[in-house]
Write an enzyme that holds these catalytic residues in place. Structure first.
Site, PDB file in Angstrom:
ATOM      1  N   ASP A   1      25.273 -24.423  27.066  1.00 48.08           N
ATOM      2  CA  ASP A   1      23.829 -24.389  27.301  1.00 48.08           C
ATOM      3  C   ASP A   1      23.252 -25.442  26.349  1.00 48.08           C
ATOM      4  O   ASP A   1      23.995 -26.283  25.831  1.00 48.08           O
ATOM      5  CB  ASP A   1      23.283 -22.972  27.040  1.00 48.08           C
ATOM      6  CG  ASP A   1      21.931 -22.751  27.708  1.00 48.08           C
ATOM      7  OD1 ASP A   1      21.907 -22.506  28.927  1.00 48.08           O
ATOM      8  OD2 ASP A   1      20.899 -22.835  27.032  1.00 48.08           O
TER       9      ASP A   1
ATOM     10  N   SER B   1      23.443 -11.364  24.612  1.00 44.12           N
ATOM     11  CA  SER B   1      22.675 -10.357  25.320  1.00 44.12           C
ATOM     12  C   SER B   1      23.294 -10.142  26.707  1.00 44.12           C
ATOM     13  O   SER B   1      23.664 -11.106  27.375  1.00 44.12           O
ATOM     14  CB  SER B   1      21.252 -10.892  25.425  1.00 44.12           C
ATOM     15  OG  SER B   1      20.492 -10.032  26.177  1.00 44.12           O
TER      16      SER B   1
ATOM     17  N   SER C   1      24.168 -12.706  31.472  1.00 42.47           N
ATOM     18  CA  SER C   1      24.284 -12.623  30.020  1.00 42.47           C
ATOM     19  C   SER C   1      23.793 -13.936  29.419  1.00 42.47           C
ATOM     20  O   SER C   1      23.578 -14.907  30.140  1.00 42.47           O
ATOM     21  CB  SER C   1      25.752 -12.376  29.659  1.00 42.47           C
ATOM     22  OG  SER C   1      25.932 -12.248  28.276  1.00 42.47           O
ATOM     23  N   LYS C   2      23.583 -13.974  28.150  1.00 43.20           N
ATOM     24  CA  LYS C   2      23.254 -15.229  27.475  1.00 43.20           C
ATOM     25  C   LYS C   2      23.495 -15.056  25.986  1.00 43.20           C
ATOM     26  O   LYS C   2      23.376 -13.945  25.459  1.00 43.20           O
ATOM     27  CB  LYS C   2      21.777 -15.585  27.706  1.00 43.20           C
ATOM     28  CG  LYS C   2      21.478 -17.052  27.497  1.00 43.20           C
ATOM     29  CD  LYS C   2      21.866 -17.851  28.729  1.00 43.20           C
ATOM     30  CE  LYS C   2      21.419 -19.279  28.647  1.00 43.20           C
ATOM     31  NZ  LYS C   2      21.351 -19.835  30.015  1.00 43.20           N
ATOM     32  N   GLY C   3      23.815 -16.152  25.335  1.00 38.45           N
ATOM     33  CA  GLY C   3      24.035 -16.097  23.907  1.00 38.45           C
ATOM     34  C   GLY C   3      23.270 -17.189  23.200  1.00 38.45           C
ATOM     35  O   GLY C   3      22.845 -18.175  23.813  1.00 38.45           O
TER      36      GLY C   3
END
Ligand code: GLU
Length: 479
Positions: free
Chosen positions: A155, A67, A112-114
């Site tokens: 993460d 995202s 952002s992040k996944g």
């Protein structure tokens, strides 16, 4: 941590709703146009991929997300999480927090992040490698991993190993890109990582707490006694962040870690505290905190969040402090090492009780800060300190020589080494991280103290600074 990621009560705002509610509350204190307010809040895009990998004689389908919340600065940055219940809403909330986090600590990235919906403990390393490489391939193909556009990091559920696979996968697909190593951070040293990255988030939590305790007015606001030494601390989650934070606070700041909450309950020792190194070893050997000989075990770990302590450090999942337990929290200071551990409902209850919360977007910003240093190192292709270190030492030797000549006395031997040694990479990383944490805290507390009477707390102050910076960069872009 607890397998039930969302154990908050039914009528509780979701993680994403909490982030939105907190954003709304904070922007209520700002002069911002409704249009821009909406634009900054929403997530720009979320890519969902479903891919298959043939494993154990069967095609297995995995779902992953990346995202992008805001591209006001590029590359965008944020970790990739491996957890069974990762979903679009969660990844979008985390991406939004990355935008604000980076803006707050002045790291020049968008957010952002996944996530990959997988339980990494259920797969063997070689299987995880194939899954990771395939996921990375899907993201790289769409420039969702790229040194100048989108740079992931570890993460929950991922670490150095996964980042090395991603870096290698990128290299294979961009064989002539000299900057390929900058496509991901949190890599092992041998793959272009930086010293001090693994412990960076935990170190940042320690620096944040130390900085809080340098301000008598802030300590008084939390109704705590001065000095960090001897404070009673409860830590939830002894993963990478919680472990390092607890370890440093215990070993370097003489805090007492009176309870640690893990997947299988909590272990408590209110008489002298738990030895974090020994406990960590016990967890590695047995898979949990039960049967730890130096503390009392309780099965309902969440109960330990309510223990009588000075500092509570949730370092695991979102939503663990919610409308039902917030009122029973006794800690005077909550340090959000995890992202989103306090729901918007609990946030209000705690604010009303006068509990001070050092918010996630600041408290856990150490990780992305050192990621920034790693990215710069990768792009400059040289280790920090390599050029200056020996020259610095030679100058210090000269100063010693001059002092000895001028005074006729020998330089104290016990000070000599510390005085002479030039800064190496780890020293510089720690210095840069400490400077970042102190600087951002100073800015936050200035807003907090100045506007406390209006209802501004540290979290709101953090949002005010971060959103203002994003707003300014939108305005300078002419948007
Ligand atoms: N996953 C970490 C975070 O939530 C680190 C992100 C990064 O280093 O890019 O801040």
């Amino acid at each position: 941590m607890q397998d039930t990621a969302h154990q908050s009560p039914k009528n509780e705002p979701s993680f994403r709703e909490s982030v939105d509610l907190m954003y709304e509350r904070a922007t209520g204190f700002m002069d911002i146009s409704p249009g821009l307010k909406q634009k900054i809040r929403v997530c720009n895009s979320t890519y969902t991929v479903r891919f298959g990998v043939k494993l154990r004689g069967e095609m297995q389908t995995f779902t992953g997300y990346r995202s992008v919340h805001s591209e006001h600065a590029e590359p965008v940055k944020g970790g990739i999480r491996y957890a069974p219940d990762v979903n679009q809403n969660e990844v979008e909330a985390l991406a939004a927090l990355m935008t604000y986090k980076c803006a707050l600590v002045e790291v020049p990235f968008g957010g952002s992040k996944g996530g990959l919906a997988i339980d990494p403990r259920k797969w063997e390393p070689d299987e995880l490698e194939r899954i990771t490489r395939r996921f990375a391939y899907e993201l790289i193909k769409r420039d969702l991993i790229n040194p100048s556009q989108n740079v992931p990091a570890p993460d929950m559920g991922t670490g150095e190993r996964e980042m090395a696979w991603i870096a290698d996968q990128y290299k294979r697909m961009h064989t002539t890109d000299i900057d390929s190593r900058a496509c991901v951070t949190g890599k092992p040293l041998a793959s272009g990582g930086i010293r001090g990255r693994v412990e960076a988030t935990g170190r940042g939590v320690q620096y944040a707490i130390r900085e809080f305790f340098r301000h008598p007015e802030d300590i008084a606001a939390a109704q705590l006694t001065p000095f960090l030494r001897g404070k009673k601390v409860v830590v939830q989650g002894l993963g990478n962040v919680g472990y390092h934070a607890a370890k440093f606070l215990q070993e370097e700041d003489d805090c007492q870690i009176v309870a640690v909450i893990e997947r299988d309950g909590a272990v408590i020792n209110e008489n002298g505290g738990l030895d974090i190194e020994i406990l960590k070893r016990h967890i590695a050997e047995t898979g949990g905190v039960a049967d730890f000989p130096h503390g009392q075990h309780i099965e309902d770990g969440a109960k330990a969040l309510e223990l009588d302590c000075d500092i509570l450090i949730p370092a695991a999942l979102e939503g663990v402090i919610h409308g039902e337990n917030a009122d029973r929290i006794k800690a005077r200071l909550i340090v959000e090492a995890a992202n989103g551990p306090v729901t918007a409902t609990a946030d209000k209850t705690l604010r009303d009780k006068g509990v001070v919360i050092i918010p996630d977007m600041y408290a856990n910003a150490g990780g992305v800060t050192v990621s920034y240093f790693e990215w710069v190192k990768n792009l400059s292709h040289i280790r920090f300190g390599r050029m200056q270190r020996r020259q610095e030492e030679a100058r210090q030797e000269l100063i010693i020589e001059a002092l000895e000549k001028m005074t006729g006395n020998a330089f104290p031997e016990e000070l000599r080494n510390a005085f002479v040694s030039g800064a190496d990479e780890l020293t510089l990383v720690r210095s840069g991280l400490d400077d970042t944490m102190r600087g951002a805290y100073g800015q936050m507390r200035e807003v907090w103290r100045r506007r406390a009477a209006e209802g501004v707390d540290l979290r709101t102050a953090a949002y005010l600074i971060a959103v203002d910076r994003v707003q300014q960069s939108y305005e300078s872009l002419g948007l």
